[in-house]
Design an enzyme around this catalytic site. Structure first.
Site, PDB file in Angstrom:
ATOM      1  N   HIS A 201       0.822  -1.210   0.000  1.00  0.00           N
ATOM      2  CA  HIS A 201       0.000   0.000   0.000  1.00  0.00           C
ATOM      3  C   HIS A 201       0.857   1.262   0.000  1.00  0.00           C
ATOM      4  O   HIS A 201       0.559   2.243  -0.712  1.00  0.00           O
ATOM      5  CB  HIS A 201      -0.931   0.008   1.212  1.00  0.00           C
ATOM      6  CG  HIS A 201      -2.170  -0.803   1.021  1.00  0.00           C
ATOM      7  ND1 HIS A 201      -3.185  -0.405   0.176  1.00  0.00           N
ATOM      8  CD2 HIS A 201      -2.557  -1.999   1.553  1.00  0.00           C
ATOM      9  CE1 HIS A 201      -4.153  -1.315   0.201  1.00  0.00           C
ATOM     10  NE2 HIS A 201      -3.804  -2.287   1.029  1.00  0.00           N
TER      11      HIS A 201
ATOM     12  N   ARG B 290       2.340   2.404  -3.352  1.00  0.00           N
ATOM     13  CA  ARG B 290       1.440   2.974  -4.341  1.00  0.00           C
ATOM     14  C   ARG B 290       1.455   4.510  -4.328  1.00  0.00           C
ATOM     15  O   ARG B 290       1.230   5.159  -5.358  1.00  0.00           O
ATOM     16  CB  ARG B 290       0.016   2.473  -4.103  1.00  0.00           C
ATOM     17  CG  ARG B 290      -0.186   1.066  -4.609  1.00  0.00           C
ATOM     18  CD  ARG B 290      -1.609   0.799  -4.974  1.00  0.00           C
ATOM     19  NE  ARG B 290      -1.718  -0.284  -5.932  1.00  0.00           N
ATOM     20  CZ  ARG B 290      -2.869  -0.742  -6.382  1.00  0.00           C
ATOM     21  NH1 ARG B 290      -3.993  -0.190  -5.979  1.00  0.00           N
ATOM     22  NH2 ARG B 290      -2.909  -1.714  -7.260  1.00  0.00           N
TER      23      ARG B 290
ATOM     24  N   ASN C 203      -0.825 -19.306 -17.723  1.00  0.00           N
ATOM     25  CA  ASN C 203       0.516 -19.246 -18.298  1.00  0.00           C
ATOM     26  C   ASN C 203       0.649 -20.231 -19.450  1.00  0.00           C
ATOM     27  O   ASN C 203       1.210 -19.910 -20.503  1.00  0.00           O
ATOM     28  CB  ASN C 203       1.571 -19.557 -17.232  1.00  0.00           C
ATOM     29  CG  ASN C 203       1.932 -18.340 -16.405  1.00  0.00           C
ATOM     30  OD1 ASN C 203       1.562 -17.224 -16.746  1.00  0.00           O
ATOM     31  ND2 ASN C 203       2.641 -18.570 -15.311  1.00  0.00           N
TER      32      ASN C 203
END
Length: 461
Positions: free
Chosen positions: A254, A257, A365
């Site tokens: 967090h 960011r 993938n």
């Protein structure tokens, strides 16, 4: 007086061991003394009956009857319809010479003479078992003007023959005592094993990723109680450590960011003022990758926080059936074919979101890097689920197969060069599978691409 309660494990073992040994020694030493074939004193009730028999013989013989007829009459009266109570009477002189006896066939003179030789005190009558006849010795009796000795035999049905065999064979006696004490020892073994089994099951739950304390571990003997308390404390400490680590990862993600947002705003302002340039484009590309990486970290942390406390049993079909159906649809849109085997009808103890994400990363993938074909095969074997995901793409160099599950690792070949991936997908997969006590490995597929094999423990049925 109330005895103190023994709570120590070693104290219980010691007490039960010595109690058992005491019983064995007591039985071995005391039981032979109960052998009726040993010469013993006559019990008072039996002795009183013998004296009454002697008095009847004296009284009836004084009436002028012959001694043989008197003995026969007394034996007939003693029968009373029960052969087992019939008397056998024998009279000797004071020197032990047999003069009158009853039913020689039942009791040989040799046995009587053997018994007579054991008399130590004629004034102290005793008894001894010969075969099925309990012979009592001797009772002084007055017949006419002569003093004689009366021996009285009674049919004897106790003890049973198997007890006599135990008395005759000490090894058999010891074996019988051991058979009696075995249930006690088995109970001791069972009682001691229960706390150990509870501790073992609790350890197995922790090994499967279920970090739960068990209050029942803190019961029983002091040693196991202390071990249980320590085990529960360890589980709580591991829980706290995992929670702190996961929350730290979430907090860091967090916090990253905020400067990333300021960086992108600065890049946008610079582009507006100076126009497009190679350097600003590169900054924007790297910022986007950093944002993707932080997003993956936030996704990982949100899935992991407290997941070790929220495990539940889930059928395999409810976890992956819808996911694999969506993947098949996506593969078709890309012109590829995804082959999926039947999902075993078993259950697994897991954190659903984390385990679904693990398989999704591998399958997506494979779809991305395959040419046109992907296979997903599931099978159960020895209480475990084995999953194989393989594709026919370019694969991964052999020297890099062990590194693809490392966080932020990106393969040097074209498999990853054009993907723009963060290198966290397979790391998240490996972490999720390991948290479910499973294993994951990569190798080259026979189809030409990458083969990823996953093994997970199933809920025991």
């Amino acid at each position: 007086m109330k005895l103190p309660k023994i709570t120590s494990l070693y104290g219980r073992i010691f007490a039960i061991f010595w109690f058992t040994m005491f019983l064995v020694i007591l039985a071995v030493l005391a039981l032979p003394r109960l052998d009726p074939r040993l010469t013993k004193d006559i019990s008072p009730p039996h002795y009183s009956d013998m004296l009454q028999t002697r008095d009847r013989i004296e009284q009836e013989f004084s009436g002028g009857k012959e001694l043989h007829s008197v003995i026969d009459e007394i034996e007939r009266r003693s029968k009373r319809g029960n052969e087992d109570n019939k008397l056998r009477l024998y009279i000797t002189d004071l020197d032990g010479e047999v003069q009158v006896w009853s039913r020689r066939s039942d009791f040989t003179l040799r046995m009587l003479r053997n018994f007579v030789t054991r008399v130590e005190d004629p004034l102290k009558p005793q008894q001894k078992l010969y075969g099925k006849i309990m012979l009592s010795e001797p009772f002084p009796i007055k017949l006419g003007d002569e003093d004689r000795l009366l021996y009285i035999g009674v049919k004897w049905n106790e003890p049973p023959s198997f007890l006599l065999q135990l008395f005759d064979h000490p090894f058999r006696l010891l074996l019988a005592v051991m058979l009696v004490s075995t249930p006690l020892l088995l109970w001791l073994a069972w009682a001691l094993s229960q706390p150990a089994r509870r501790l073992e099951k609790a350890a197995q739950r922790v090994a499967q990723g279920v970090f739960e304390t068990d209050p029942s571990l803190e019961k029983g003997t002091s040693e196991f109680r202390q071990a249980g308390e320590s085990f529960n404390q360890m589980v709580e400490a591991v829980n706290d450590m995992i929670c702190r680590q996961q929350r730290l990862l979430s907090d860091i993600s967090h916090e990253l960011r905020s400067p990333l947002t300021r960086l992108r705003m600065a890049q946008a302002l610079a582009t507006r003022k100076q126009g497009e340039s190679t350097e600003l484009t590169r900054i924007d590309t790297e910022a986007q990758r950093l944002e993707q990486m932080i997003g993956k970290l936030l996704e990982l942390s949100s899935m992991q926080v407290d997941n070790h406390k929220n495990r539940e049993a889930q059928p395999l079909s409810s976890l992956w059936e819808e996911l694999l159906t969506d993947c098949q649809f996506e593969a078709e849109q890309m012109g590829k074919v995804l082959h999926v085997s039947a999902i075993p009808e078993r259950s697994i103890v897991c954190y659903p979101q984390l385990l679904m994400s693990a398989l999704e990363n591998i399958v997506r993938n494979a779809i991305s890097y395959s040419k046109d074909e992907i296979r997903v095969d599931m099978r159960e074997e020895a209480e475990a689920l084995h999953i194989r995901i393989e594709d026919n793409g370019e694969g991964v160099p052999d020297e890099e197969l062990e590194s693809i599950f490392r966080p932020f690792y990106r393969v040097s070949t074209a498999r990853d060069r054009h993907s723009g991936g963060t290198g966290l997908g397979l790391a998240i997969t490996e972490s999720a599978i390991r948290q479910h006590n499973g294993s994951v490995s990569a190798s080259r597929s026979e189809m030409g691409g990458l083969l990823v094999e996953v093994s997970l423990p199933l809920l025991q049925s």
